[in-house]
Scaffold this motif. Structure first.
Motif: not given
Lengths: 480, 96
Positions: B36-37, B39-47
């Motif tokens: 799960m983590l 997966h949610v680490d995807k948010l790090n790609e968002l500035d």
């Protein structure tokens, strides 16, 4: 033919005209439930026959005296088991609430009762609404009436299956990340999630408080509009209830989409979407176009960030909301313990199922000191950007059309092993919850296996009427 | 990412979550959290530099009201669901 084949409004009219009585409707409904339950398992609790018939008799008296004039007076209804109902077991499909009989009734359910609806039972769901298949229920999975080897979707799978199987004419569901729309889609019925704040959450057992909304699941758009009109209310018992004077949703039941601007997010129709679902949706969009709607593809952007942001926020809120289940005030308490903390831990570990524990753990982690900024705060920032993307889209379009789910209903037993895969199934639905938008799921054909496909129409905040008008137009144009 | 959820961290989360996981369930929880983590680490790609966290979405204001009690004495109705009670109170194990 069972009376439950009619829509709620049709049945209401038959009762109002005296063609049948509320007691006959209730009896017929209980019979349909008895007949179908062994195959479907849509209910956690079916109310005692005598008390249902007595209630129906009381309602009939009020209809006779002219006291009750609502379009659903005397119509039987099923309620998702996460809404409190006084004196009726309310379990959230969890062991931890397996003995909980609430002393009060949820406001949305009170609205229905005041309108003369007769509660016949409480429907099965994913435990605490956490899941997309109704398989995480402590009371066993519900089966999809269209194919009993498949799931009905979730988390309001019991409500959607009960309507689709003709056990009731309509039901209430709740939607935190798609939990009304996705089971409605998988079961070939209509479900609407209103704008956040429209229906009171008082008495709805909280999962993600900033995301949860109650809404109807019914056979057609007219029923959904009428029921939503009845359950919408400003309620001082819900601090996020919103005062609105435009909840006369049935006035939007017009066959007219001429000039309506509808955006099709190209990012929703790329890889990951089943080709047959895609075709059904594009055909449905063409129907709206043929009626004068203006369709345009556009790039919504940020779609891949909605699910991660959603699961952080929903899990964080769940970990906080579910801390109340501690074996002290109500519900299950473990048998043996040495001290208070052990009692808490054993009660919760024995009382919650795997998926609920997963989300409480994730939520506790993302809110913990040292990780709060990196996860929870980051998700709230992502939510802001996602809202901006939708605001931009709604600057150009009146509605957004998209899929409800990447595929039709999966087979039983194939979803729970890989949580992330299951969460990704919510990719099209979670954004409406993150930013409070109203959205409807309407059946738009079937795939080659004969399984229903749903179309999702999403509108601006407080603009249910445009959503309902477009859904109604589509339904009218495709009726056989 | 897996390294974030080591034995100590899992123990710490269990304390926060008031859950007691043992054996296989513990291992499963660890592996699920890792997935799960990741997966949610995807948010790090968002500035998100300069972006305000958004808590609520429909521009609500605080609602104030007088602090008047409107519900009656529901003690007995509330206690009906209590797993253990004594003298009109909830009963819990000794806390000290």
């Amino acid at each position: 033919m069972s009376l439950m084949k009619y829509t709620a409004i049709e049945l209401g009219k038959m009762i109002a005209s005296g063609e049948i009585s509320a007691v006959e409707a209730a009896g017929d409904c209980l019979e349909a439930i008895r007949k179908n339950e062994p195959d479907i398992n849509a209910f956690v609790t079916v109310c005692d026959e005598q008390s249902v018939l007595k209630k129906a008799e009381e309602v009939q008296k009020k209809i006779n005296s002219g006291e009750l004039l609502s379009p659903i007076a005397g119509v039987p209804v099923a309620i998702k088991d996460n809404m409190c109902t006084a004196d009726i077991l309310t379990t959230c499909s969890s062991r931890i609430l397996s003995n909980f009989i609430p002393p009060y009734t949820a406001t949305a359910v009170e609205c229905l009762e005041s309108a003369g609806a007769v509660i016949v039972g409480k429907t099965n769901m994913d435990e605490f609404a956490m899941g997309s298949t109704t398989e995480t229920s402590f009371y066993g999975a519900t089966k999809n009436p269209h194919d009993k080897t498949r799931v009905p979707g979730g988390s309001s799978g019991g409500s959607a299956a009960a309507v689709a199987a003709g056990e009731v004419t309509f039901a209430l569901g709740s939607d935190t990340g798609g939990s009304i729309r996705q089971p409605a889609s998988h079961c070939g019925v209509v479900g609407i999630k209103p704008t956040y704040g429209t229906v009171s959450r008082y008495g709805l057992v909280a999962y993600g408080s900033s995301l949860d909304q109650i809404g109807p699941i019914a056979k057609d758009v007219s029923d959904c509009a009428a029921i939503l009109e009845i359950i919408s209310s400003y309620d001082t018992k819900d601090s996020t209830s919103f005062k609105r004077d435009d909840t006369d949703f049935t006035t939007a039941l017009k066959n007219d989409v001429n000039g309506l601007k509808i955006g099709i997010p190209g990012d929703y129709f790329g890889t990951g979407l089943d080709s047959e679902v895609k075709k059904a949706l594009l055909d449905a969009a063409d129907v709206l176009k043929s009626r004068g709607a203006e369709l345009e593809y556009f790039d919504l952007s940020l779609t891949e960030f909605a699910v991660p942001a959603y699961y952080i926020i929903a899990s964080a809120e769940a970990s906080s909301n579910l801390s109340r289940f501690d074996g002290v005030k109500y519900g299950y308490r473990t048998g043996e313990y040495e001290n208070l903390h052990q009692m808490y831990k054993k009660t919760r570990s024995e009382g919650f199922g795997t998926e609920v524990k997963r989300r409480i753990m994730l939520g506790s982690f993302v809110l913990s000191s040292g990780y709060y900024d990196a996860y929870y705060l980051k998700a709230l920032k992502a939510k802001n950007l996602i809202k901006q993307a939708f605001d931009k889209a709604f600057g150009k379009y009146d509605l957004i059309i998209g899929p409800v789910s990447p595929s039709t209903a999966p087979e039983l037993g194939t979803s729970l092993d890989d949580p992330v895969k299951m969460y990704l199934g919510d990719i099209y639905t979670v954004a409406a919850n993150l930013i409070g938008l109203p959205a409807i799921s309407v059946p738009c054909g079937r795939d080659s296996k004969g399984l229903p496909v749903g179309m999702m129409l999403t509108g601006k905040c407080f603009d249910e009427k445009t959503v309902i008008r477009a859904a109604y137009t589509y339904e009218q144009e495709t009726q056989i | 990412m897996a390294d974030k959820i080591d034995e100590n961290m899992l123990e710490y989360i269990s304390i926060l979550a008031k859950l007691e996981l043992e054996g296989e369930e513990k291992e499963q929880a660890r592996s699920d959290m890792k997935k799960m983590l990741d997966h949610v680490d995807k948010l790090n790609e968002l500035d998100t530099d300069g972006v305000e966290p958004l808590v609520q979405v429909i521009n609500m204001q605080n609602v104030f009201r007088e602090d008047n009690v409107t519900n009656g004495d529901d003690r007995n109705a509330m206690l009906k669901n209590a797993p253990a009670k004594k003298n009109g109170q909830y009963m819990v194990p000794k806390t000290f």
